[in-house]
Design an enzyme around this catalytic site. Structure first.
Site, PDB file in Angstrom:
ATOM      1  N   GLU A  77       0.814  -1.219   0.000  1.00 25.12           N
ATOM      2  CA  GLU A  77       0.000   0.000   0.000  1.00 25.12           C
ATOM      3  C   GLU A  77       0.847   1.268   0.000  1.00 25.12           C
ATOM      4  O   GLU A  77       0.347   2.359   0.284  1.00 25.12           O
ATOM      5  CB  GLU A  77      -0.956  -0.027   1.194  1.00 25.12           C
ATOM      6  N   HIS A  96      -1.255   4.035   8.778  1.00 21.99           N
ATOM      7  CA  HIS A  96      -2.436   3.306   8.305  1.00 21.99           C
ATOM      8  C   HIS A  96      -2.693   2.133   9.239  1.00 21.99           C
ATOM      9  O   HIS A  96      -1.828   1.263   9.405  1.00 21.99           O
ATOM     10  CB  HIS A  96      -2.225   2.820   6.872  1.00 21.99           C
ATOM     11  N   HIS A  98      -5.666  -0.749  11.256  1.00 21.81           N
ATOM     12  CA  HIS A  98      -6.861  -1.574  11.087  1.00 21.81           C
ATOM     13  C   HIS A  98      -7.540  -1.791  12.437  1.00 21.81           C
ATOM     14  O   HIS A  98      -7.994  -2.899  12.741  1.00 21.81           O
ATOM     15  CB  HIS A  98      -6.485  -2.927  10.483  1.00 21.81           C
ATOM     16  N   HIS A 161     -12.041  -1.165   4.949  1.00 22.50           N
ATOM     17  CA  HIS A 161     -10.590  -1.370   5.021  1.00 22.50           C
ATOM     18  C   HIS A 161     -10.008  -1.011   6.389  1.00 22.50           C
ATOM     19  O   HIS A 161      -9.506  -1.865   7.097  1.00 22.50           O
ATOM     20  CB  HIS A 161      -9.911  -0.562   3.910  1.00 22.50           C
TER      21      HIS A 161
END
Length: 223
Positions: A77, A96, A98, A161
């Site tokens: 990514e 980033h 999750h 996501h």
């Protein structure tokens, strides 16, 4: 090359796992050097607890690997990171994650409103954490889809996501914003649940912009 920055990115990546913002091999982190435009980014396919400084990868904004001492590939990514740095040149770090509650809101494509005043420090411009449209992980579409939302706010949900946060200071500050996204998402979930699914009251953007450090506080050298 960039050993100090590699250590910073590595430490934050490991802290994100310890704090529950990322599990297993999910999520990725990067930081940028303005003088060269180089970025240090975490590798793909490696558990963060097993990562070392030599596993951190140096790239440029043309997606070219400059240094990968241990032979690992950058996160798939990284294109998203690169496009964020291009769209907002002042940004110095991208986190980033999750995390569970934030990802749940992302699955629902549900923006998170400013239900507590602490969001005044999250770089929001419309009184919410917006949701970027879905893009398949590792594709240019993912990178392209997140840009309009990252121009709106420093904190963004990515549909189906996870979440991404940016900062113009360093990777630690980007990590803190990612942590605040999760905290706010959890508060929002609990507020909705306690209120029978009805939206809680939230702050308007103009109210968030009024915050200032108290002028009543004085210091010895300010007189």
């Amino acid at each position: 090359m960039l050993e100090s920055l590699k250590k910073d990115v590595l430490e934050i990546a490991k802290r994100a796992q310890r704090d529950g913002l990322c599990k297993h091999k999910s999520g990725n982190f990067s930081a940028k050097v303005d003088e060269t435009g180089y970025i240090v980014v975490t590798p793909t396919g490696l558990d963060r607890e097993a990562m070392s400084v030599r596993d951190m990868i140096v790239m440029n904004l043309d997606a070219e690997v400059i240094e990968n001492e241990s032979g690992l590939r950058p996160t798939s990514e990284v294109l998203m990171h690169i496009e964020i740095y291009k769209a907002r040149p002042e940004v110095k770090a991208v986190a980033h994650t999750h995390s569970a509650y934030a990802t749940a809101m992302a699955v629902l494509a549900k923006p998170i409103p400013a239900i507590v005043y602490e969001v005044a420090n999250l770089g929001l411009t419309q009184g919410r954490i917006p949701v970027a449209p879905y893009g398949r992980p590792g594709t240019p579409a993912l990178a392209e889809n997140v840009i309009p939302s990252i121009r709106e706010a420093d904190c963004v949900l990515m549909e189906k996501h996870g979440a991404v946060a940016v900062d113009d200071r360093d990777i630690y500050e980007a990590f803190l914003k990612a942590a605040y996204i999760e905290e706010l998402a959890e508060l929002y979930h609990h507020a909705l649940t306690a209120n029978g699914g009805q939206e809680p009251a939230s702050f308007a953007q103009d109210e968030l912009q009024k915050w200032a450090y108290p002028s009543e506080i004085t210091f010895p050298n300010s007189k």
